[in-house]
Write an enzyme that holds these catalytic residues in place. Structure first.
Site, PDB file in Angstrom:
ATOM      1  N   GLN A 163       4.171  -3.126   7.016  1.00 49.80           N
ATOM      2  CA  GLN A 163       3.457  -2.927   5.752  1.00 49.80           C
ATOM      3  C   GLN A 163       2.464  -4.051   5.443  1.00 49.80           C
ATOM      4  OE1 GLN A 163       7.411  -2.093   3.708  1.00 49.80           O
ATOM      5  NE2 GLN A 163       6.003  -0.898   2.448  1.00 49.80           N
ATOM      6  N   CYS A 216       8.052   3.382  -2.435  1.00 48.74           N
ATOM      7  CA  CYS A 216       7.633   2.513  -1.346  1.00 48.74           C
ATOM      8  C   CYS A 216       6.405   1.725  -1.804  1.00 48.74           C
ATOM      9  CB  CYS A 216       7.273   3.374  -0.137  1.00 48.74           C
ATOM     10  SG  CYS A 216       6.718   2.435   1.284  1.00 48.74           S
TER      11      CYS A 216
HETATM   12 NI    NI Z   1       8.585   1.518   2.179  1.00 43.27          NI
END
Ligand code: NI
Length: 169
Positions: A51, A92
């Site tokens: 991420q 998220c």
């Molecule tokens: Ni996530």
């Protein structure tokens, strides 16, 4: 320490397959500290290296109320212990503002290395089990929106794309 920027769906870099961590060096320790700072600031309860555009098998997590129980999972593997399932409204940091129900295994065992390379094992049937499965998905380029219907996923995609265009203006 410094804040890292978080990739957002549908950024194609989120689909990258993470490589195993081999060296537990200073650069890794720095990345772990920066990821914790970024996660706490967001705020979130878990963050995968994917991420923040670092494609190695590293996850940081803190599911405690007081935010005082940092967990690091390096080269993690999950074993599903039985066929019991659980549904939970997941969100998220890479899909900001959206929460949708996802069904996952309830009872799991995770094997991983800590930030110094020591192996450890945990079993869980609660929040940690859900969260670790969500984060491990990131390492293989998968997002929770992949479990939704194409209609729902496309709706989220176009809303986020619109928001990103506004930000870049
Ligand atoms: Ni996530």
């Amino acid at each position: 320490m410094s804040l890292l920027s978080i990739l957002e769906f549908p950024d194609p870099r989120l689909r990258t397959l993470a490589k195993p961590v081999e060296s537990f060096d200073d650069a890794l320790q720095q990345l772990i500290d920066d990821m914790f700072e970024t996660m706490y600031e967001a705020p979130g309860i878990g963050l995968a290296a994917t991420q923040v555009d670092q494609h190695i098998q590293l996850i940081v997590m803190d599911i405690s109320e007081e935010k005082d129980q940092p967990l690091v999972f390096i080269n993690p593997e999950v074993e599903v212990l039985d066929d019991e399932l659980e549904s939970y409204d997941e969100g998220c940091l890479s899909v900001p503002g959206y929460y949708e129900s996802v069904t996952r295994a309830r009872n799991i065992k995770v094997t991983a290395q800590d930030r110094h390379g020591e192996k450890f094992e945990m079993t869980d049937n609660g929040m940690l089990a859900i969260c670790i499965q969500h984060e491990i998905d990131h390492l293989s380029g998968k997002l929770f929106v992949d479990y939704l219907s194409p209609l729902k996923r496309n709706r989220i995609r176009s809303k986020l794309e619109k928001a990103h265009k506004k930000q870049n203006r």
